[in-house]
Design a protein around this motif. Structure first.
Motif, short mmCIF file in Angstrom:
data_model
loop_
_atom_site.label_atom_id
_atom_site.label_comp_id
_atom_site.label_asym_id
_atom_site.label_seq_id
_atom_site.Cartn_x
_atom_site.Cartn_y
_atom_site.Cartn_z
N ILE A 135 0.83 -1.06 0.05
CA ILE A 135 0.07 -0.16 -0.09
C ILE A 135 0.94 1.12 -0.12
N MET A 136 1.81 1.00 0.92
CA MET A 136 2.87 2.16 0.80
C MET A 136 3.27 2.58 -0.39
N LEU A 137 3.61 1.76 -1.39
CA LEU A 137 4.33 2.03 -2.54
C LEU A 137 3.12 2.17 -3.56
N LEU A 138 1.93 1.74 -3.58
CA LEU A 138 1.24 1.69 -4.46
C LEU A 138 0.16 3.06 -4.12
N ILE A 139 0.03 3.65 -3.15
CA ILE A 139 -0.72 4.72 -2.95
C ILE A 139 -0.36 5.90 -3.73
N PRO A 140 1.13 6.12 -3.70
CA PRO A 140 1.53 7.38 -4.57
C PRO A 140 1.18 7.00 -5.95
N ILE A 141 1.36 5.88 -6.58
CA ILE A 141 1.05 5.89 -7.81
C ILE A 141 -0.48 5.75 -8.25
N ILE A 142 -1.34 5.14 -7.37
CA ILE A 142 -2.79 5.44 -7.66
C ILE A 142 -2.99 6.73 -7.61
N LEU A 174 0.17 12.09 4.16
CA LEU A 174 -0.93 11.06 4.40
C LEU A 174 -0.20 9.63 5.04
N THR A 175 0.63 9.15 4.22
CA THR A 175 1.17 7.67 4.41
C THR A 175 2.08 7.63 5.68
N LEU A 176 3.07 8.78 5.73
CA LEU A 176 4.08 8.56 6.83
C LEU A 176 3.49 8.80 8.08
N VAL A 177 2.74 9.85 8.21
CA VAL A 177 2.06 10.28 9.62
C VAL A 177 1.59 8.97 10.19
N MET A 178 0.76 8.46 9.23
CA MET A 178 0.09 7.10 9.65
C MET A 178 0.91 6.19 10.26
N MET A 179 1.88 6.00 9.46
CA MET A 179 2.73 4.57 9.51
C MET A 179 3.41 4.86 10.99
N THR A 180 4.02 5.88 11.19
CA THR A 180 4.66 5.74 12.56
C THR A 180 3.81 5.72 13.74
N ALA A 201 13.71 5.64 10.97
CA ALA A 201 14.60 5.43 10.07
C ALA A 201 14.26 4.49 8.77
N PRO A 202 13.46 3.19 9.25
CA PRO A 202 13.07 2.55 8.15
C PRO A 202 11.95 3.53 7.18
N TYR A 203 11.18 4.12 7.68
CA TYR A 203 10.16 4.82 7.01
C TYR A 203 10.81 6.10 6.27
N VAL A 204 11.86 6.62 6.84
CA VAL A 204 12.61 7.72 5.88
C VAL A 204 12.82 7.10 4.51
N LEU A 205 13.57 5.82 4.71
CA LEU A 205 13.68 5.22 3.45
C LEU A 205 12.36 5.11 2.57
N VAL A 206 11.28 4.52 3.19
CA VAL A 206 10.11 4.53 2.32
C VAL A 206 9.74 5.70 1.81
N GLY A 207 9.69 6.87 2.59
CA GLY A 207 9.41 8.29 2.13
C GLY A 207 10.13 8.54 0.93
N LEU A 208 11.42 8.16 0.77
CA LEU A 208 12.13 8.69 -0.02
C LEU A 208 11.90 7.76 -1.40
N GLY A 226 10.00 15.11 9.63
CA GLY A 226 8.92 15.75 10.32
C GLY A 226 7.70 15.29 10.38
N SER A 227 7.18 14.66 9.18
CA SER A 227 5.85 13.93 9.33
C SER A 227 5.98 12.56 10.09
N LEU A 228 6.95 11.95 9.94
CA LEU A 228 7.32 10.70 10.88
C LEU A 228 7.31 10.95 12.17
#
Ligand SMILES: Nc1ncnc2c1ncn2[C@@H]1O[C@H](COP(=O)(O)OP(=O)(O)OP(=O)(O)O)[C@@H](O)[C@H]1O
Ligand SMILES: [Mg+2]
Lengths: 377, 310
Positions: A29-36, A195-201, A233-240, A275-277
């Protein structure tokens, strides 16, 4: 106090990363949301609305006037649903939203074209939905060159050469800043990331509480800041990765210009992601359950979308809304991204937004650390 | 003699519920102390205060020589805490969970330790299995392995054998004794009487108050309980009749026998007198820990301030 240990941060980081990758659905979902999202929004942008309701006030009944109306019709963007007699009538139609375009051909149009130099027609646009009217406006640009091509004969043939025989004056109503497609796609970057990062952490910490694993974490010598850094840290990678996906999609699918400002943009993106995380982490220190964390994240998204300048032009908002908007990181990130991609801003123009994002990271991290409970009390 | 745990006057309230009241615990180094008490009596809360997971409202003392209020960090590093509810990561594998713990405690020879722990558990071949998919008993054993991975000096175990089969329980306890023999101090909460009897000493808590402490024998002796053991065909049917009589505090069937206890020997003898006839046989017996605990529970209820307990 145990000080700060990179090894313990590493422990949390590896654990988080494993959990993230193992949770396939979330990961996808984390990767698909941006595309969708981007495709959906992009569709709305790319989708070229045609046959928009248009009213015409022709104050002279001339060959030229008829030619212009015909040319507009031929472009297929405009449908002349109404003929009106007075400017007041025209005005009312636009105000009520019955037409999106109001074309006025002045009474002395033919005379002015013949004299040369100052002939104009007025097109008033209900620009409250610029993605709908944008393509039609683009088509208007070609109008002066072509509309009268067949009608400029005889003594007027010379008017067909050189400067166009008349000008189209476009008057935007209801949306002076006129957000365009290019404005929206870079804006989406900020909205999707938060949307994705705030929720993830927000979820990742409350999940520990809900599953009871918090007890294990708290019983170990882990320090709050180590937990936070390790979790983020792992989510920073996801965000990038998300950022890269969005930028590539924006470029490839929608041809959004990328003028420059890369250093500021990279810095700003990193700050915005962190910041979002951190905000998600802060939310998780207040939320008692994953459901609450989710609700708070959604609650945060509302002003992020509505007051950041993403949905509505910032300058058009009342002062109180602008004040709230200034406190939201998305606002600053949007300015940064738009400035860089559309205007090619450099660090000299960007430092204010960067500073704002940096301040946000610091304040939120400090709050999160202050609120993080070291015990189960 | 050094005390590994030495705390007094521990108090903890949640809202207006005073769940731990003036609890004092002393445990000598290398000893196993059983922590008993009915559900909701404050065992978990007390254990959490000992390892710094909860801040006591009042009370002071030391664990391993460190102050429980100001040096919780030092205590945490040297203490293994096994939670009542499984609290390792379900979505990490067995080995990954242990690796995480090893890293967090910054242990040396991490790989070696994790491998050794897996070998010892007998889970080496299943190291990649997700912890969440283990059966209850195996989860408990994994949790113990993880709580002892960093060679703690003090072990706090919260109902470590709940839902574990008898054979695994025996292995578990053999292991706890082994650890204690090496000098570890263990405070273990349990509801099983046979486990209580395997402890060097026991502490009994009820409604937040510590009401008995010492070796199993001294707790039994200190209760001044008198027990009669009745045998005979279908003696279980008498339980109801006997229970209501004056002087009888508890009546409990033990297999084919019936345990009748009370503190007043005369009244108790009078109570069973009508049933001292063929085919039943009655004998004075040594009260079991269970008789004592049920008796203690009844007493605690009588002592509860303001009538019945919550
Ligand atoms: N975080 C909390 N907030 C409010 N009340 C709590 C909290 N934790 C425990 N309690 C209450 O404190 C009391 C003691 O709970 P505790 O878990 O210590 O009992 P216990 O002896 O471990 O019981 P059990 O044998 O069932 O595990 C209970 O009444 C419980 O409801
Ligand atoms: Mg408990």
């Amino acid at each position: 106090m145990n000080g700060f240990s990179l090894e313990r941060v590493h422990a949390v980081l590896v654990k988080e990363f494993r959990q993230l990758v193992r949770d396939r659905l979330t990961f996808a979902i984390m990767l698909l949301i941006p595309i969708i999202q981007l495709t959906l929004f992009g569709y709305a942008i790319n989708f070229q609305p045609r046959h928009l309701p248009t009213a015409v006030l022709a104050q002279e009944n001339s060959r030229f006037a008829r030619a212009i109306v015909a040319a507009l019709k031929n472009s297929s963007y405009f449908d002349f649903t109404r003929q009106v007699r007075t400017p007041a009538e025209l005005n009312a139609l636009v105000r009520r939203g019955e037409v999106q375009f109001a074309v006025t051909i002045p009474g002395d149009f033919t005379r002015r074209v013949a004299r040369g130099g100052d002939a104009q027609i007025l097109v008033e646009v209900d620009a409250s939905d610029p993605s709908a009217t944008g393509p039609a406006l683009a088509a208007l640009e070609a109008l002066p060159e072509q509309a009268l091509a067949h009608d400029l004969d005889g003594g007027l043939a010379a008017r067909g050469q050189g400067a166009p025989p008349f000008q189209v004056v476009v008057h935007n109503r209801f949306n002076p800043e006129e957000i365009t497609a290019y404005n929206i796609v870079p804006g989406l970057l900020g909205v999707i990331l938060s949307l994705t990062l705030v929720m993830m952490t927000a979820l990742s910490v409350t999940r520990e509480t809900e599953r009871g694993t918090m007890e294990t974490l708290l019983a170990t010598p882990l320090e709050p800041i180590e937990v936070m850094v390790g979790k983020l840290a792992p989510y920073v990678l996801v965000g990038l990765v998300q950022t890269a996906v969005i930028l590539v999609t924006a470029r490839v699918l929608f041809g959004v210009p990328m003028m420059g400002g890369w250093i500021g943009l990279s810095l700003g993106t990193a700050l915005f992601i962190v910041g979002s995380l951190a905000l998600g982490f802060l939310i998780s220190t207040a939320a008692r359950s994953q459901l609450q964390a989710m609700q708070m994240s959604v609650f945060y998204m509302l002003p992020s979308i509505l007051l950041s300048g993403f949905a509505f032009p910032f300058s058009g908002m009342p002062a109180w809304a602008r004040a709230i908007g200034e406190a939201i990181p998305v606002t600053h990130f949007l300015r940064l991204v738009r400035g860089a991609m559309l205007k090619g801003q450099t660090l000299g123009d960007q430092w204010r937004e960067l500073l704002a994002l940096f301040a946000f990271v610091c304040v939120v991290t400090a709050l999160a650390m202050a609120r993080y409970r070291r015990t189960l009390d | 003699m050094t005390l590994a745990i030495d705390v007094t006057g521990l108090n903890k309230s949640f809202g207006d519920k005073h769940v731990v009241q003036d609890v004092a615990i002393q445990v000598e180094e290398g000893r196993i102390c059983g922590f008993l008490g009915p559900n909701g009596s404050g065992k978990t809360t007390t254990l959490r205060m000992l390892c710094g997971l909860l801040t006591p409202d009042s009370g002071r003392g030391t664990c391993l020589g460190f102050d429980i209020v100001t040096q919780a960090d030092q205590i945490k590093r040297r203490t293994g805490y096994m939670t009542q509810r499984f609290s390792l990561y379900d979505d990490l594998s067995i080995a990954e969970n242990l690796e995480f713990i090893a890293r967090v405690y910054r242990l040396d020879r991490q790989r070696e330790r994790v491998d050794a722990a897996l070998e010892h558990l007998g889970l080496a071949s299943r190291r990649r299995q997700l912890a969440g998919t283990l059966s209850g008993g195996w989860k408990q054993r994994l949790a113990l392995a993880s709580a002892t991975l960093h060679d703690p000096k003090l072990l706090l175990l919260d109902e470590p054998t709940a839902g574990v089969d008898p054979k695994a329980r025996r292995t578990f306890w053999d292991e706890i004794h082994e650890l204690a023999a090496r000098g570890l101090t263990v405070l273990v909460s349990t509801h099983y009487m046979d486990e209580a009897e395997r402890c060097h000493e026991i502490a009994y808590i009820s409604y937040g108050r510590l009401i008995a402490r010492g070796t199993a024998e001294s707790v039994v002796a200190g209760s001044h309980l008198v027990t009669f053991n009745g045998e005979g065909p279908d003696i279980g049917r008498l339980a109801h009749e006997i229970a209501g009589r004056p002087g009888v505090e508890t009546v409990a069937p033990f297999g084919a026998a019936l345990h009748v206890s009370g503190t007043d020997r005369k009244a108790l003898e009078a109570a069973i007198a009508p049933f001292r006839r063929e085919p039943f046989h009655w004998q004075a017996a040594q009260p079991t820990l269970e008789d004592v605990f049920i008796h203690l529970m009844g007493q605690a209820e009588d002592n509860w301030p303001g009538g019945s307990p919550p």
